[in-house]
Design a protein around this motif. Structure first.
Motif, PDB file in Angstrom:
ATOM      1  N   ASN A   1       0.828  -1.201   0.000  1.00  0.00           N
ATOM      2  CA  ASN A   1       0.000   0.000   0.000  1.00  0.00           C
ATOM      3  C   ASN A   1       0.857   1.244   0.000  1.00  0.00           C
ATOM      4  O   ASN A   1       1.187   1.771   1.051  1.00  0.00           O
ATOM      5  N   TRP A   2       1.227   1.713  -1.188  1.00  0.00           N
ATOM      6  CA  TRP A   2       1.986   2.964  -1.230  1.00  0.00           C
ATOM      7  C   TRP A   2       1.013   4.124  -1.073  1.00  0.00           C
ATOM      8  O   TRP A   2      -0.182   3.985  -1.342  1.00  0.00           O
ATOM      9  N   ALA A   3       1.535   5.273  -0.608  1.00  0.00           N
ATOM     10  CA  ALA A   3       0.682   6.445  -0.425  1.00  0.00           C
ATOM     11  C   ALA A   3       0.105   6.882  -1.769  1.00  0.00           C
ATOM     12  O   ALA A   3       0.813   6.913  -2.767  1.00  0.00           O
TER      13      ALA A   3
ATOM     14  N   THR B   1       3.259  14.604   8.122  1.00  0.00           N
ATOM     15  CA  THR B   1       4.078  13.811   7.200  1.00  0.00           C
ATOM     16  C   THR B   1       5.535  14.210   7.392  1.00  0.00           C
ATOM     17  O   THR B   1       5.905  15.340   7.098  1.00  0.00           O
TER      18      THR B   1
ATOM     19  N   TRP C   1      -0.498   8.142   5.574  1.00  0.00           N
ATOM     20  CA  TRP C   1      -1.018   7.876   4.228  1.00  0.00           C
ATOM     21  C   TRP C   1      -1.204   6.394   3.925  1.00  0.00           C
ATOM     22  O   TRP C   1      -1.031   5.949   2.797  1.00  0.00           O
ATOM     23  N   GLY C   2      -1.571   5.616   4.925  1.00  0.00           N
ATOM     24  CA  GLY C   2      -1.878   4.209   4.691  1.00  0.00           C
ATOM     25  C   GLY C   2      -3.314   4.018   4.228  1.00  0.00           C
ATOM     26  O   GLY C   2      -4.029   4.985   3.955  1.00  0.00           O
TER      27      GLY C   2
ATOM     28  N   THR D   1      -6.862   6.597   9.063  1.00  0.00           N
ATOM     29  CA  THR D   1      -6.138   5.675   8.174  1.00  0.00           C
ATOM     30  C   THR D   1      -5.148   4.854   8.990  1.00  0.00           C
ATOM     31  O   THR D   1      -4.896   5.147  10.170  1.00  0.00           O
TER      32      THR D   1
ATOM     33  N   GLY E   1       1.187   5.193   6.993  1.00  0.00           N
ATOM     34  CA  GLY E   1       1.660   4.883   5.648  1.00  0.00           C
ATOM     35  C   GLY E   1       3.044   4.272   5.662  1.00  0.00           C
ATOM     36  O   GLY E   1       3.672   4.164   6.723  1.00  0.00           O
TER      37      GLY E   1
END
Lengths: 293, 141
Positions: A56-58, A153, A160-161, A219, A222
């Motif tokens: 799962n990339w951002a 971030t 961002w997951g 979420t 990420g």
């Protein structure tokens, strides 16, 4: 190819002339840029490798959806388009400066160098805003211990997951500390002071109910590598832009002082121009790898 | 305003720079148009997120990549005037960059293989992503 006809059978390698028909300085600028291309290429390919290795990339449309003064409006691709057009346009003014140099038009070179410097500074301003926005952003994410937290971030963490389901979020809220619940409730009111005081005095269950009934999206955290690659590569590019602006300022001053006019040619403007276009060229690929795909 | 004159004895032939700025502006519009098409495709991927098959997403991304290469070509060839240089110089710059073809294939394949190994725990289980395995754990409880 230029419109100058080069006679066939010219002996380029017999000495006394440049086999590449350009000055030493320009050849070396080209080789520097080629090596720099490999440096940037290595960074971007390394980023691609890690991105391919993670489930799962951002999602860039999720991360980069803000615009200055637009509040919380969801505007994917908008700000980065502005940055891209600023850089393309400053590339055009740079090549126009080179053109004026060929015509030995000092005033024209000065005008277009100023415009190029303004374009570079505008791009850097945009990047400063974007970094600030990410580094100070507040998004609710579930940490590995199963509690919710408000995350920016950075190179160490990001929110961002994949999205949490409502049930997952409510379960996580039950485990979350009072302090973090207040912080999450504050993001609902965008940090208003009065709302903060009201939130502190609420019980955990009241806060949980308030958060659970809100529109909030929580979420998973990420992939950690995202921040390092994003800030590392856009930072390295931004540093190139910064040094390019400095070089352009020096070129402007030397033009203004008449150094190139005395010398009889504006080749230094061409060399600075090569560097500046390279910065634009790299951005084309950074734009592709981080924002578009 | 006479055209510039290089004193440099290394340079044998001077390219003709007497032309106007028409070509520069033309390339500006080409670059802008390519960027707008890229953005439209990027927005298409965003708007259709989750509705497109993997092949459609991949081919859209490949088209965006090709448009990016076209932009790179115009910047290097026209703005950096590499297209006006003699063939020997062009070749010493462009030929080494062919290495990127191999770099990209090799390293992206490496990333893909790394993901496969992780999701199969080194080929010791059937392929499942971490999210799937989490749900599996939940339902097991």
């Amino acid at each position: 190819m230029g419109s100058t006809a080069i006679p066939t059978g010219t002996k380029w390698w017999s000495g006394g002339k440049s086999p590449f028909n350009v000055s030493y300085g320009k050849v070396m600028m080209w080789y520097f840029l080629m090596s720099d291309a490999f440096t940037f290429g290595a960074f971007l390919i390394s980023y691609g490798t890690i991105r391919f290795s993670v489930n799962n990339w951002a999602d860039p449309n999720h991360v980069f959806n803000s615009f200055p003064f637009a509040g919380h409006a969801n505007l994917p691709l908008a700000f980065v388009s502005l940055m891209t057009f600023i850089l393309i346009f400053s590339s055009v003014t740079m090549v126009l400066a080179v053109h004026e140099g060929h015509q030995m038009n000092k005033k024209g070179v000065e005008k277009y160098m100023i415009l190029t410097i303004i374009g570079g500074a505008a791009f850097l301003g945009c990047q400063a805003w974007e970094w600030t926005h990410l580094l100070t952003g507040e998004h609710v994410a579930m940490l590995n211990d199963g509690t919710l937290s408000v995350l920016p971030t950075t190179v160490k963490m990001n929110p961002w997951g994949a999205a949490l389901s409502h049930k997952e979020m409510v379960d996580a809220l039950q485990k979350t500390s009072h302090e973090q619940l207040v912080a999450i409730a504050n993001t609902l009111h965008h940090g208003a002071e009065s709302a903060h005081h009201a939130a502190v005095s609420l019980t955990n269950q009241e806060l949980i109910n308030q958060i659970a009934s809100s529109e909030i999206h929580a979420t998973h955290t990420g992939p950690i590598a995202f921040g390092g690659y994003f800030f590392g590569i856009t930072g390295f590019h931004g540093f190139h832009v910064f040094s390019g602006v400095i070089i352009n300022i020096i070129m402007y001053l030397k033009t203004k002082l008449g150094h190139f006019e005395q010398r009889g040619h504006y080749e230094m403007i061409e060399k600075a121009g090569l560097y500046w276009h390279f910065v634009d060229l790299v951005w084309v690929f950074v734009f592709l790898c981080f924002y578009l795909v | 305003m006479s055209a510039q004159h290089y004193e440099n004895p290394e340079i044998t032939f001077h390219p003709d720079h007497s032309g106007g700025t028409k070509k520069i502006w033309k390339i500006f519009w080409v670059l802008s148009a390519l960027t707008i098409i890229e953005l439209a495709l990027g927005y298409f991927l965003y708007a259709k997120h989750g509705q497109l098959g993997a092949a459609a997403v991949l081919s859209t991304k490949i088209v965006i990549g090709i448009l990016t290469l076209a932009k790179a070509y115009y910047i290097v060839s026209v703005f950096m005037h590499l297209g006006d240089e003699i063939r020997n110089l062009i070749m010493t710059i462009v030929v080494p960059l062919v290495l990127f073809v191999w770099f990209i294939i090799a390293f992206l394949a490496d990333g893909e293989s790394w993901k496969n190994l992780r999701n199969t725990r080194g080929k010791s289980r059937t392929y499942q992503t971490e999210e799937v395995s989490k749900e599996a754990v939940e339902s097991h409880k």
